[in-house]
Design an enzyme around this catalytic site. Structure first.
Site, PDB file in Angstrom:
ATOM      1  N   ARG A  13     -15.600 -55.236  55.621  1.00 13.62           N
ATOM      2  CA  ARG A  13     -14.197 -55.602  55.853  1.00 13.62           C
ATOM      3  C   ARG A  13     -13.328 -54.386  56.116  1.00 13.62           C
ATOM      4  NH1 ARG A  13     -11.509 -59.048  51.666  1.00 13.62           N
ATOM      5  NH2 ARG A  13     -11.568 -57.084  50.518  1.00 13.62           N
ATOM      6  N   ARG A  37     -10.540 -54.299  58.685  1.00 14.34           N
ATOM      7  CA  ARG A  37      -9.420 -55.244  58.656  1.00 14.34           C
ATOM      8  C   ARG A  37      -8.117 -54.469  58.502  1.00 14.34           C
ATOM      9  NH1 ARG A  37      -8.158 -56.978  52.884  1.00 14.34           N
ATOM     10  NH2 ARG A  37      -8.969 -55.169  51.819  1.00 14.34           N
ATOM     11  N   CYS A  71       7.054 -25.964  31.937  1.00 15.28           N
ATOM     12  CA  CYS A  71       5.851 -26.747  31.614  1.00 15.28           C
ATOM     13  C   CYS A  71       5.561 -26.675  30.116  1.00 15.28           C
ATOM     14  CB  CYS A  71       4.660 -26.223  32.413  1.00 15.28           C
ATOM     15  SG  CYS A  71       3.081 -26.910  31.875  1.00 15.28           S
ATOM     16  N   CYS A 110       2.116 -24.648  29.406  1.00 11.88           N
ATOM     17  CA  CYS A 110       1.909 -23.237  29.728  1.00 11.88           C
ATOM     18  C   CYS A 110       2.043 -22.373  28.455  1.00 11.88           C
ATOM     19  CB  CYS A 110       2.914 -22.770  30.783  1.00 11.88           C
ATOM     20  SG  CYS A 110       2.399 -23.127  32.482  1.00 11.88           S
ATOM     21  N   HIS A 156      -1.342 -22.535  35.298  1.00 10.46           N
ATOM     22  CA  HIS A 156      -0.685 -23.809  35.587  1.00 10.46           C
ATOM     23  C   HIS A 156      -1.205 -24.430  36.892  1.00 10.46           C
ATOM     24  CE1 HIS A 156       2.771 -26.595  35.398  1.00 10.46           C
ATOM     25  NE2 HIS A 156       2.920 -26.404  36.692  1.00 10.46           N
ATOM     26  N   ASN A 200      -6.661 -37.698  33.058  1.00  7.93           N
ATOM     27  CA  ASN A 200      -5.986 -38.379  34.153  1.00  7.93           C
ATOM     28  C   ASN A 200      -5.496 -37.300  35.095  1.00  7.93           C
ATOM     29  OD1 ASN A 200      -6.268 -40.790  32.715  1.00  7.93           O
ATOM     30  ND2 ASN A 200      -4.261 -40.574  31.757  1.00  7.93           N
ATOM     31  N   SER A 236       2.341 -36.277  36.281  1.00  9.45           N
ATOM     32  CA  SER A 236       3.128 -35.495  37.223  1.00  9.45           C
ATOM     33  C   SER A 236       2.959 -33.998  36.969  1.00  9.45           C
ATOM     34  CB  SER A 236       4.605 -35.885  37.144  1.00  9.45           C
ATOM     35  OG  SER A 236       5.026 -35.839  35.794  1.00  9.45           O
ATOM     36  N   HIS A 285      -0.631 -28.985  35.393  1.00  7.88           N
ATOM     37  CA  HIS A 285      -1.353 -28.082  34.490  1.00  7.88           C
ATOM     38  C   HIS A 285      -2.659 -28.763  34.048  1.00  7.88           C
ATOM     39  CE1 HIS A 285      -0.902 -24.476  31.759  1.00  7.88           C
ATOM     40  NE2 HIS A 285      -2.089 -24.980  31.483  1.00  7.88           N
ATOM     41  N   HIS A 309      -5.404 -30.316  32.162  1.00  7.84           N
ATOM     42  CA  HIS A 309      -5.571 -30.677  30.755  1.00  7.84           C
ATOM     43  C   HIS A 309      -6.211 -32.051  30.638  1.00  7.84           C
ATOM     44  CE1 HIS A 309      -1.885 -32.876  31.803  1.00  7.84           C
ATOM     45  NE2 HIS A 309      -2.080 -33.631  30.741  1.00  7.84           N
ATOM     46  N   GLN A 355      -7.096 -35.301  27.492  1.00 11.91           N
ATOM     47  CA  GLN A 355      -6.632 -35.846  26.222  1.00 11.91           C
ATOM     48  C   GLN A 355      -7.810 -36.305  25.373  1.00 11.91           C
ATOM     49  OE1 GLN A 355      -2.966 -38.165  26.225  1.00 11.91           O
ATOM     50  NE2 GLN A 355      -3.131 -38.247  28.444  1.00 11.91           N
ATOM     51  N   GLU A 368     -21.451 -50.868  26.836  1.00 10.01           N
ATOM     52  CA  GLU A 368     -22.632 -50.071  27.189  1.00 10.01           C
ATOM     53  C   GLU A 368     -23.615 -49.974  26.020  1.00 10.01           C
ATOM     54  OE1 GLU A 368     -21.610 -46.268  28.789  1.00 10.01           O
ATOM     55  OE2 GLU A 368     -20.562 -47.110  30.518  1.00 10.01           O
ATOM     56  N   HIS A 394     -18.288 -40.788  28.166  1.00  9.92           N
ATOM     57  CA  HIS A 394     -18.793 -41.957  27.451  1.00  9.92           C
ATOM     58  C   HIS A 394     -19.774 -41.485  26.395  1.00  9.92           C
ATOM     59  CE1 HIS A 394     -17.607 -45.394  30.395  1.00  9.92           C
ATOM     60  NE2 HIS A 394     -16.591 -44.699  29.952  1.00  9.92           N
ATOM     61  N   HIS A 424     -22.743 -39.648  29.016  1.00 14.72           N
ATOM     62  CA  HIS A 424     -22.505 -39.326  30.423  1.00 14.72           C
ATOM     63  C   HIS A 424     -21.009 -39.228  30.678  1.00 14.72           C
ATOM     64  CE1 HIS A 424     -22.573 -43.716  30.068  1.00 14.72           C
ATOM     65  NE2 HIS A 424     -21.722 -43.751  31.075  1.00 14.72           N
ATOM     66  N   LYS A 460      -6.485 -47.678  45.934  1.00 18.42           N
ATOM     67  CA  LYS A 460      -7.229 -48.923  45.730  1.00 18.42           C
ATOM     68  C   LYS A 460      -6.456 -49.749  44.704  1.00 18.42           C
ATOM     69  CE  LYS A 460     -10.544 -51.890  44.331  1.00 18.42           C
ATOM     70  NZ  LYS A 460     -10.767 -53.155  45.035  1.00 18.42           N
ATOM     71  N   GLU A 490     -10.109 -57.993  40.169  1.00 19.19           N
ATOM     72  CA  GLU A 490     -10.275 -57.026  39.076  1.00 19.19           C
ATOM     73  C   GLU A 490      -9.421 -57.388  37.862  1.00 19.19           C
ATOM     74  OE1 GLU A 490      -9.294 -56.155  42.190  1.00 19.19           O
ATOM     75  OE2 GLU A 490     -11.068 -55.221  43.059  1.00 19.19           O
TER      76      GLU A 490
HETATM   77 ZN   LIG Z   1     -20.378 -45.207  30.941  1.00 19.64          ZN
HETATM   78 ZN   LIG Z   2       1.743 -25.278  32.857  1.00 17.92          ZN
END
Ligand SMILES: [Zn+2]
Ligand SMILES: [Zn+2]
Length: 347
Positions: free
Chosen positions: A23, A26, A47, A50, A110, A150, A158, A161, A163, A165, A179, A278, A295, A309, A315
């Site tokens: 597709r 399309r 920041c 920093c 940074h 992320n 946004s 720098h 990093h 979590q 799993e 994981h 993994h 996406k 989903e």
């Molecule tokens: Zn996994």
């Molecule tokens: Zn920074």
């Protein structure tokens, strides 16, 4: 392009993925995200990550030179969460949102990404993750650790720098729980580790293996839900990153960096992704984790440069993924995007 129109079984999540790559031609009706951001400075006085800068809590970051770990100033789980809760009605349940939330800076710089760290730099980061895993083991409120990054504005971040979590929680996150159950079932039925069978199938096919570095492998899984979805893993089955020896950790660092470079090289732009480790729960019994294999998963939200996406009906509404791209094609693109990093100056 070969037509690709089929359903593929995701053995780790025990669900079907609809691959409908035919597709692709399309008319596009997705979101176009803003074009590439300007290159950030090496140090940003505004920041909060920093070195030497003050954070919202008033704490001042030290003049760190490698990685730097601190407790999240806006924790989603933390020791201060109320412990006395009002029981909800009927069948509903609640529990205290206790735990530990931390931030790990990859580098005092940074303006670099995971892809632009040296192998030593990535290895130091992995060593930091190992130390965190060992330290978090001693917290009574913590039974599971989710380490994730992320990256990019499309994932809601946004600040460039580099990093990640750490959410150390009193429950096991759902995907890992799934799993664990799938792995246990496979172990009971075959005596083998499910993830090892996934790696064996990837080797048998061969087209989606992106890189191998000694004891570490990177591949786009047959059952990829996102375009460019990539797994990076040690070859030996271990529950968490803490169990890797120094050689295995360095191989994993090399593979992780290799994949991150290919991502950035794809479209010559910082490539957004959600990366998650994981890992098996802490203090899990041997039988609980026998079928598990630590993994790292990369879930990139873009399917083309600047094209997001969307997660929608299938989903969010139904819970199964619809993939518009062929995992073999996306793997071929990553295989062709080998280092050096596009922003590195020629040696
Ligand atoms: Zn996994
Ligand atoms: Zn920074």
């Amino acid at each position: 392009m070969l037509a690709m129109w089929e359903q593929r079984w995701h053995p780790l999540r025990e669900e079907w993925v609809i691959v409908a790559a035919h597709r692709q031609s399309r008319p596009w009706s997705g979101a176009e995200i803003a074009s590439r951001p300007p290159a950030p400075p090496a140090f940003d006085p505004t920041c909060y990550l920093c070195p030497g800068n003050a954070r919202v809590s008033g704490a001042v970051n030290p003049a760190y030179v490698e990685t730097f770990v601190f407790d999240n100033d806006h924790p989603c789980v933390g020791p201060a969460a109320p412990r006395e809760l009002t029981p909800p009605a009927g069948i509903y349940r609640n529990q205290p949102a206790t735990g530990v939330a931390r931030v790990v800076c990859y580098s005092p710089r940074h303006d670099v990404t995971l892809a632009e760290l040296t192998v030593d730099g990535v290895d130091t980061l992995l060593q930091t993750w190992q130390e965190q895993m060992r330290e978090l083991q001693s917290h009574a409120d913590v039974s599971f650790v989710l380490i994730f990054e992320n990256k990019g504005e499309v994932t809601g971040v946004s600040n460039p720098h580099p990093h990640c979590q750490i959410y150390a929680t009193n429950f096991t996150f759902k995907y890992i729980e799934t799993e664990l159950i799938a792995g246990r079932r496979h172990r009971d039925a075959t005596g083998r580790v499910l993830f090892q069978d996934v790696v064996a199938a990837e080797r048998q096919d061969g087209r989606r293996i992106i890189a191998e570095h000694g004891s570490a492998i990177a591949f786009v899984p047959y059952f990829a839900r996102y375009a460019y979805e990539t797994y990076v893993a040690p070859l030996r089955s271990v529950g968490t990153i803490a169990a890797l020896d120094d050689g295995e950790r360095r191989d994993l660092a090399t593979a992780l960096r290799d994949v991150a470079i290919r991502f950035d090289n794809l479209w010559k732009m910082p490539f957004p992704y959600v990366m998650a480790l994981h890992q098996a729960p802490l203090r899990a019994s041997k039988t609980d984790v026998e079928g598990f294999h630590f993994h790292i998963e990369f879930h990139p939200p873009l399917r083309r440069p600047h094209l997001l996406k969307y997660l929608a009906g299938p989903e969010i509404g139904g819970g199964n993924f619809l993939s518009d791209t062929s995992p073999e094609e996306k793997a071929a693109e990553l295989i062709a995007a080998a280092g050096p990093h596009y922003r590195s100056s020629p040696a």
